[in-house]
Structure formats: structure tokens, C-alpha cells
Enzyme design. Structure first.
Site, PDB file in Angstrom:
ATOM      1  N   ASP A 151     -15.599  -5.732  -3.322  1.00 44.91           N
ATOM      2  CA  ASP A 151     -15.045  -6.573  -4.403  1.00 44.91           C
ATOM      3  C   ASP A 151     -15.217  -8.058  -4.161  1.00 44.91           C
ATOM      4  OD1 ASP A 151     -12.717  -4.031  -4.340  1.00 44.91           O
ATOM      5  OD2 ASP A 151     -13.883  -4.512  -6.132  1.00 44.91           O
ATOM      6  N   HIS A 166     -10.173  -3.166   4.343  1.00 45.64           N
ATOM      7  CA  HIS A 166     -10.439  -1.851   3.751  1.00 45.64           C
ATOM      8  C   HIS A 166      -9.740  -0.804   4.610  1.00 45.64           C
ATOM      9  CE1 HIS A 166     -12.654   1.586   2.107  1.00 45.64           C
ATOM     10  NE2 HIS A 166     -12.922   0.786   1.091  1.00 45.64           N
TER      11      HIS A 166
HETATM   12  C1  SDX Z   1     -11.350  -0.895  -2.882  1.00 48.18           C
HETATM   13  O1  SDX Z   1     -10.448   3.259  -0.462  1.00 48.18           O
HETATM   14  C2  SDX Z   1     -11.539   2.876  -0.982  1.00 48.18           C
HETATM   15  O2  SDX Z   1     -12.579   3.393  -0.697  1.00 48.18           O
HETATM   16  C3  SDX Z   1     -11.407   1.757  -1.994  1.00 48.18           C
HETATM   17  C4  SDX Z   1     -12.701   1.168  -2.492  1.00 48.18           C
HETATM   18  C5  SDX Z   1     -13.479   2.152  -3.322  1.00 48.18           C
HETATM   19  O3  SDX Z   1     -14.701   1.974  -3.453  1.00 48.18           O
HETATM   20  O4  SDX Z   1     -12.842   3.042  -3.931  1.00 48.18           O
HETATM   21  O5  SDX Z   1     -13.515   0.739  -1.417  1.00 48.18           O
HETATM   22  C6  SDX Z   1     -12.429  -0.024  -3.403  1.00 48.18           C
HETATM   23  O6  SDX Z   1     -10.221  -0.683  -3.242  1.00 48.18           O
HETATM   24  C7  SDX Z   1     -11.698  -1.952  -1.870  1.00 48.18           C
HETATM   25  C8  SDX Z   1     -10.430  -2.729  -1.353  1.00 48.18           C
HETATM   26  C9  SDX Z   1     -10.092  -3.771  -2.398  1.00 48.18           C
HETATM   27  N1  SDX Z   1      -8.778  -4.411  -2.114  1.00 48.18           N
HETATM   28  C10 SDX Z   1      -8.700  -5.675  -1.685  1.00 48.18           C
HETATM   29  O7  SDX Z   1      -9.679  -6.378  -1.415  1.00 48.18           O
HETATM   30  C11 SDX Z   1      -7.269  -6.216  -1.603  1.00 48.18           C
HETATM   31  C12 SDX Z   1      -7.082  -6.971  -0.276  1.00 48.18           C
HETATM   32  N2  SDX Z   1      -7.128  -5.983   0.801  1.00 48.18           N
HETATM   33  C13 SDX Z   1      -5.835  -5.494   1.318  1.00 48.18           C
HETATM   34  O8  SDX Z   1      -4.885  -5.311   0.301  1.00 48.18           O
HETATM   35  C14 SDX Z   1      -6.013  -4.317   2.272  1.00 48.18           C
HETATM   36  O9  SDX Z   1      -7.004  -4.663   3.140  1.00 48.18           O
HETATM   37  C15 SDX Z   1      -6.336  -2.938   1.723  1.00 48.18           C
HETATM   38  C16 SDX Z   1      -5.357  -2.509   0.671  1.00 48.18           C
HETATM   39  C17 SDX Z   1      -7.707  -2.896   1.148  1.00 48.18           C
HETATM   40  C18 SDX Z   1      -6.288  -1.952   2.893  1.00 48.18           C
HETATM   41  O10 SDX Z   1      -4.959  -1.829   3.229  1.00 48.18           O
HETATM   42  P1  SDX Z   1      -4.549  -1.031   4.549  1.00 48.18           P
HETATM   43  O11 SDX Z   1      -5.605  -0.180   5.109  1.00 48.18           O
HETATM   44  O12 SDX Z   1      -3.241  -0.400   4.232  1.00 48.18           O
HETATM   45  O13 SDX Z   1      -4.441  -2.231   5.562  1.00 48.18           O
HETATM   46  P2  SDX Z   1      -3.129  -2.597   6.240  1.00 48.18           P
HETATM   47  O14 SDX Z   1      -2.162  -3.002   5.191  1.00 48.18           O
HETATM   48  O15 SDX Z   1      -2.776  -1.495   7.176  1.00 48.18           O
HETATM   49  O16 SDX Z   1      -3.595  -3.882   7.028  1.00 48.18           O
HETATM   50  C19 SDX Z   1      -3.756  -3.851   8.433  1.00 48.18           C
HETATM   51  C20 SDX Z   1      -3.430  -5.284   8.867  1.00 48.18           C
HETATM   52  C21 SDX Z   1      -2.047  -5.743   8.413  1.00 48.18           C
HETATM   53  O17 SDX Z   1      -1.643  -6.720   9.349  1.00 48.18           O
HETATM   54  P3  SDX Z   1      -0.730  -6.250  10.636  1.00 48.18           P
HETATM   55  O18 SDX Z   1       0.482  -5.515  10.055  1.00 48.18           O
HETATM   56  O19 SDX Z   1      -1.627  -5.372  11.460  1.00 48.18           O
HETATM   57  O20 SDX Z   1      -0.361  -7.559  11.308  1.00 48.18           O
HETATM   58  O21 SDX Z   1      -4.357  -6.186   8.253  1.00 48.18           O
HETATM   59  C22 SDX Z   1      -3.656  -7.080   7.391  1.00 48.18           C
HETATM   60  C23 SDX Z   1      -2.311  -6.445   7.100  1.00 48.18           C
HETATM   61  O22 SDX Z   1      -1.340  -7.429   6.816  1.00 48.18           O
HETATM   62  N3  SDX Z   1      -4.471  -7.213   6.185  1.00 48.18           N
HETATM   63  C24 SDX Z   1      -4.783  -8.373   5.607  1.00 48.18           C
HETATM   64  C25 SDX Z   1      -5.631  -8.045   4.539  1.00 48.18           C
HETATM   65  N4  SDX Z   1      -5.798  -6.729   4.506  1.00 48.18           N
HETATM   66  C26 SDX Z   1      -5.079  -6.204   5.511  1.00 48.18           C
HETATM   67  N5  SDX Z   1      -4.410  -9.647   5.877  1.00 48.18           N
HETATM   68  C27 SDX Z   1      -4.923 -10.600   5.057  1.00 48.18           C
HETATM   69  N6  SDX Z   1      -5.742 -10.372   4.013  1.00 48.18           N
HETATM   70  C28 SDX Z   1      -6.129  -9.106   3.726  1.00 48.18           C
HETATM   71  N7  SDX Z   1      -6.940  -8.871   2.708  1.00 48.18           N
END
Ligand code: SDX
Length: 434
Positions: A369, A312
Site C-alpha cells: 500500500d 505487515h
Molecule cells: C494489507 O494480511 C495481508 O496479507 C494484508 C495485505 C493483503 O494483501 O491482503 O498484505 C494487505 O493489509 C497490508 C497492510 C496494510 N496496513 C498498513 O499499512 C497499516 C499500517 N500497518 C500496521 O497497522 C501494522 O503493521 C499491520 C496492521 C499491517 C500489522 O499489524 P501486526 O502484525 O498486528 O503488527 P503489530 O501490531 O504486532 O506490530 C508489531 C510492532 C508493534 O510495536 P511493539 O508493540 O512491538 O513495540 O510493530 C509496531 C507495533 O506498534 N508497528 C508499527 C507499525 N506497524 C506495526 N509501528 C509504526 N508504524 C507501523 N506501521
């Protein structure tokens, strides 16, 4: 809305040794500090660069507060756990819109008003027949929510309180009817009209699952679970779809167009589409013994796979909604006597991932989710309806935030700047000389 940010200090910015310039440090009611950079370009000729707004407050708001480190979520100061256990969705809707919990008279008047706006203009029906039966329900919802602006003209003068209140009540009342209509059209069943003696959640369940050929009784356990799921999804600060609604509304666009914009944004798998993607992922994993293979893929930077339902932008600990959702999942499956192998995979995946250094180090925990897909499928919804249900509940948050923005004396049209790295100015060359 009265602006309440307070200046609690100053910060100075000196660029390349130039004379330092002072900027106010502001603080919100829960103590989070922010540097007020509204005059930055005027005083320094510089902009801030913050793709994805990771370090940017786009607005002042008094509706929802999240502490990502603590896993805290408050609606108008009330913890989500307490509201999910003790309140109802319509009471939470009143709270989000008005800022206070209603007394009995206020609640009765609000719920009666919502009840009396649940029907759709009958010509909306023709919009559905323009869709293929196998159209994604979110395509239908996005299109028909926007189409509402073609039917209601007396609530689009957003500068007038009365018009705004009428739009707020209409949208909250009609979104379950539209959502159920998308589902019925998708499965080829006749649509079911709202029934005004039912609760908000009960009415929605009946519009989805009743058929003209037989009586339908709302199961109180399912009704309570549905209502709780709506509460959990109602609002969440300036997430992508809420920011979309605010940006659309800042131009004066009508409320139905703004909600349609938010619906479109929510559909993405990184946002509200994650509940559908998470259940599909759990189904693809299939059995507990395949979890390590998917954990390895999630950690592999060369693999685009991510654990859906994990991570998140704000929560770097357990999303409090996921905790309530997990409990609701067990309650519903227990009540319905359903054993779902996917739940076993989900529980084991949560246990493994939340002890895996890669996830712990990055603050990646289950979000709202992760479990919602399991409980929604137990309630009888197909996977492609999950984001529709998210949009149904979030419509109340979107319209509350839209209203707050229009009442904010400091609001102006949203217009971010950019850092241009394209071609410098150059002269046109005719095609013969290229
Ligand atoms: C919702 O914003 C809100 O409030 C949204 C929400 C709401 O109520 O409105 O809460 C609803 O959208 C919840 C989130 C649902 N999405 C998912 O579950 C999809 C999977 N999650 C990822 O796509 C991701 O975690 C996000 C999109 C939710 C957050 O993305 P960020 O903050 O841009 O995270 P990031 O890309 O900066 O990640 C930081 C690190 C990265 O690795 P490094 O570059 O540090 O090595 O964490 C890794 C990412 O690759 N990472 C994950 C991951 N999520 C982040 N690695 C594996 N699996 C994941 N799910």
C-alpha cells in the site's frame, strides 16, 4: 481439491504433568510445519488461545504462498515478480482459479466468458441513486456487490460445479463494471457501458474515464500499469478479508454475499484501506524535512499514529509487491511526465525508516500500500477510489479461495471458540432490589 498435507512427525503435549498426548506434526509443500490440534480439546479438554490467529493455520490451501522472512510471494508456485512482468491479470485469474496457467484455447475461452458477463442488470442502477453523491465509493461497492445476490439465482447452489463456475465468472466480470459505476456516480458523470473489444484493464479505464461527449483512447502504458497493479493485489493467503470470505462461505452463504463481506473487511485502514491512508499521510508530511517528526510519532507508544503503508503481519522484510509497485510508479510518472513531490517524500521516508532501528528490529518495511496511492493518483484516480481498486483485484483471489474451500473435503462451518472472562453464573435481581 485433494487434501495434500502430510504428517512428518509427532508432538506431545503434557499439561501440568498429566499423561503426554501425541499430536501429528504436518508439513505443507514449502516445508512449513504445523501441529495438528484438531483433537486437542477432545483429548485434553483444552483449547488454544491465539487472538488474531498469529500462530494459527485456519485451512489448507494450494493457491498462494508467502515467505515473510524472504519476502517471497507465489501464486500457484509462480513468483509474483515474474507474473507481474510477463503475465496478464486475466491469465493470473485463470491460474488462481484452476491451478495451472492456461494454454491458448483455454485462455481464449476463459477471457471470452468473462467478456460476455461484464454488463450489469439495468435495475442495479436504482441502487446507486439511493446513495448520496458524496458517499464513499467503498460504501457503494459493498452495498451493490451484496445486491447482486438479488439478481442472480441460478448460480447460488454452491454444491454444484456448474453453478459455482457461473458465479465465479460473473463476479470477476462484473466487479470492474460495478467499481467504475461507483466512481462515475460519485463524480456525477453518466456511467459508461463495458466495451467487449477492450482488455480487462482497458475496459475498466474506459468505464472510469470516458465521457459520452468525446472519444476515449486507452493509453497502453496506463493499461499495462493498471493490469500489473491488479496482478499484484489479486491474492495473498488467508489475510483478514479472505478469511472473512471463507468464514461467510463456510455457512453456505451465496457467493455475492461472501464477496460483499470481504469487501467490507478490506475497507479498514489496517488492511486494504491503508493505500488511501498512506497517500493521505504522505500528503500530511508534505516535505522531506518533516519526516523526522512523523518517524518520532510512529515510534511514540503514547501516539496512536502509525506509518501507513509500513509493516505487515507476515512480511518481516520488503513486501515483494512494494518493490514492483515502486518500479511501476517511476514508469508511470515518467511516461506521463509527472513530477510528484509526494513521491520524493515517499522515497526519503522509505530510506530513513528502513535504516531506523525501531523499524528494522520489528521487521517493518513498506508494504503493497505504500506506493500504490502515488501511482493510482498519477493514473487519475481520487484517493477514495484506491481501496475500490484493491477490492476489484482481490475479488479474483477471494472467489478462488471461496471455491477452493467449497471443494475441500475437510471443510466445515467455521466456528472459533473463546476464552470467557465475564461474570460467573448469577441469579436475576429485580429492579427494585438493585
Ligand atoms: C494489507 O494480511 C495481508 O496479507 C494484508 C495485505 C493483503 O494483501 O491482503 O498484505 C494487505 O493489509 C497490508 C497492510 C496494510 N496496513 C498498513 O499499512 C497499516 C499500517 N500497518 C500496521 O497497522 C501494522 O503493521 C499491520 C496492521 C499491517 C500489522 O499489524 P501486526 O502484525 O498486528 O503488527 P503489530 O501490531 O504486532 O506490530 C508489531 C510492532 C508493534 O510495536 P511493539 O508493540 O512491538 O513495540 O510493530 C509496531 C507495533 O506498534 N508497528 C508499527 C507499525 N506497524 C506495526 N509501528 C509504526 N508504524 C507501523 N506501521
Amino acid at each position: 481439491m485433494e487434501n495434500k498435507v502430510k504428517q512428518t512427525g509427532t508432538s506431545t503435549i503434557s499439561i501440568d504433568g498429566a499423561e503426554p498426548v501425541e499430536f501429528p506434526v504436518l508439513s505443507g509443500s514449502m516445508g512449513q510445519p504445523a501441529i495438528d490440534v484438531r483433537a486437542l480439546s477432545k483429548h485434553t479438554g483444552h483449547f488454544t488461545f491465539d487472538p488474531g490467529y498469529t500462530s494459527t493455520c485456519s485451512t489448507e490451501s494450494q493457491i498462494t504462498f508467502i515467505d515473510g522472512a524472504k519476502g517471497q510471494l507465489l501464486y500457484r508456485g509462480y513468483p509474483i515478480e515474474q507474473l507481474a512482468e510477463k503475465s496478464t491479470f486475466l491469465e493470473v485469474a485463470y491460474l488462481l482459479i484452476n491451478g495451472e496457467l492456461p494454454n491458448k484455447t483455454e485462455y481464449k475461452s476463459f477471457s471470452d466468458t468473462i467478456t460476455n458477463h461484464t454488463m450489469l442488470h439495468d435495475q442495479i442502477e436504482s441502487f446507486f441513486h439511493g446513495f448520496r453523491r458524496d458517499s464513499h465509493p467503498m460504501a457503494m461497492l459493498t452495498g451493490t456487490v451484496g445486491a447482486l445476490s438479488g439478481f442472480y439465482h441460478d448460480d447460488q447452489h454452491t454444491t454444484e460445479d456448474e453453478a459455482r463456475n457461473l458465479a465465479i465468472h460473473r463476479i470477476i466480470a462484473k466487479i470492474p463494471t460495478l467499481a467504475a459505476r461507483c466512481y462515475k456516480y460519485r463524480i456525477g458523470q453518466p456511467h459508461v457501458y463495458p466495451q467487449n473489444d477492450l482488455s480487462y484493464a482497458g475496459n475498466f479505464l474506459r468505464m472510469c474515464f470516458a465521457v459520452p461527449a468525446e472519444p476515449y483512447e486507452v493509453n497502453p502504458v496506463i493499461e499495462k500499469a493498471m493490469d500489473k497493479i491488479f496482478i499484484l493485489h489479486a491474492d495473498h493467503e488467508q489475510n483478514a478479508s479472505t478469511s472473512t470470505v471463507r468464514l461467510a462461505g463456510s455457512s453456505g452463504a451465496n457467493p455475492y454475499a461472501c464477496i460483499a463481506a470481504g469487501t467490507a473487511c478490506l475497507w479498514g485502514p489496517s488492511h486494504g484501506g491503508a493505500n488511501e491512508a498512506a497517500l493521505n499521510m504522505l500528503g500530511e508530511i508534505g516535505t522531506v524535512d518533516r519526516i523526522p517528526e512523523f518517524i518520532a510519532r510512529a515510534k511514540d507508544k503514547s501516539d496512536p499514529f502509525r506509518l501507513m503503508g509500513f509493516g505487515h503481519r507476515v512480511y518481516k522484510s520488503m513486501d515483494p509487491r512494494a518493490t514492483v509497485m515502486r518500479k511501476t510508479t517511476h514508469e508511470v510518472l515518467g511516461e506521463l511526465g509527472i513530477t510528484n513531490p509526494v513521491l520524493e517524500v515517499a522515497m526519503e521516508l522509505e530510506k530513513i525508516a528502513t535504516n531506523e532501528d525501531y523499524f528494522v528490529k520489528r521487521g517493518l518495511y513498506p508494504n503493497v500500500d505504500f506506493y500504490s496511492g502515488i501511482v493510482l493518483s498519477a493514473l487519475g484516480f481520487p484517493t477514495d477510489m484506491f481501496t475500490v481498486l484493491f477490492a476489484l483485484a482481490r475479488t479474483t483471489g477471494w472467489i478462488s479461495q471461496w471455491n477452493e474451500m467449497l471443494e475441500d473435503p475437510s471443510q466445515r462451518i467455521g466456528r472459533p471458540r473463546q476464552l470467557y472472562t465475564g461474570a460467573p453464573e448469577r441469579d436475576y435481581v429485580s429492579i427494585g432490589e438493585r
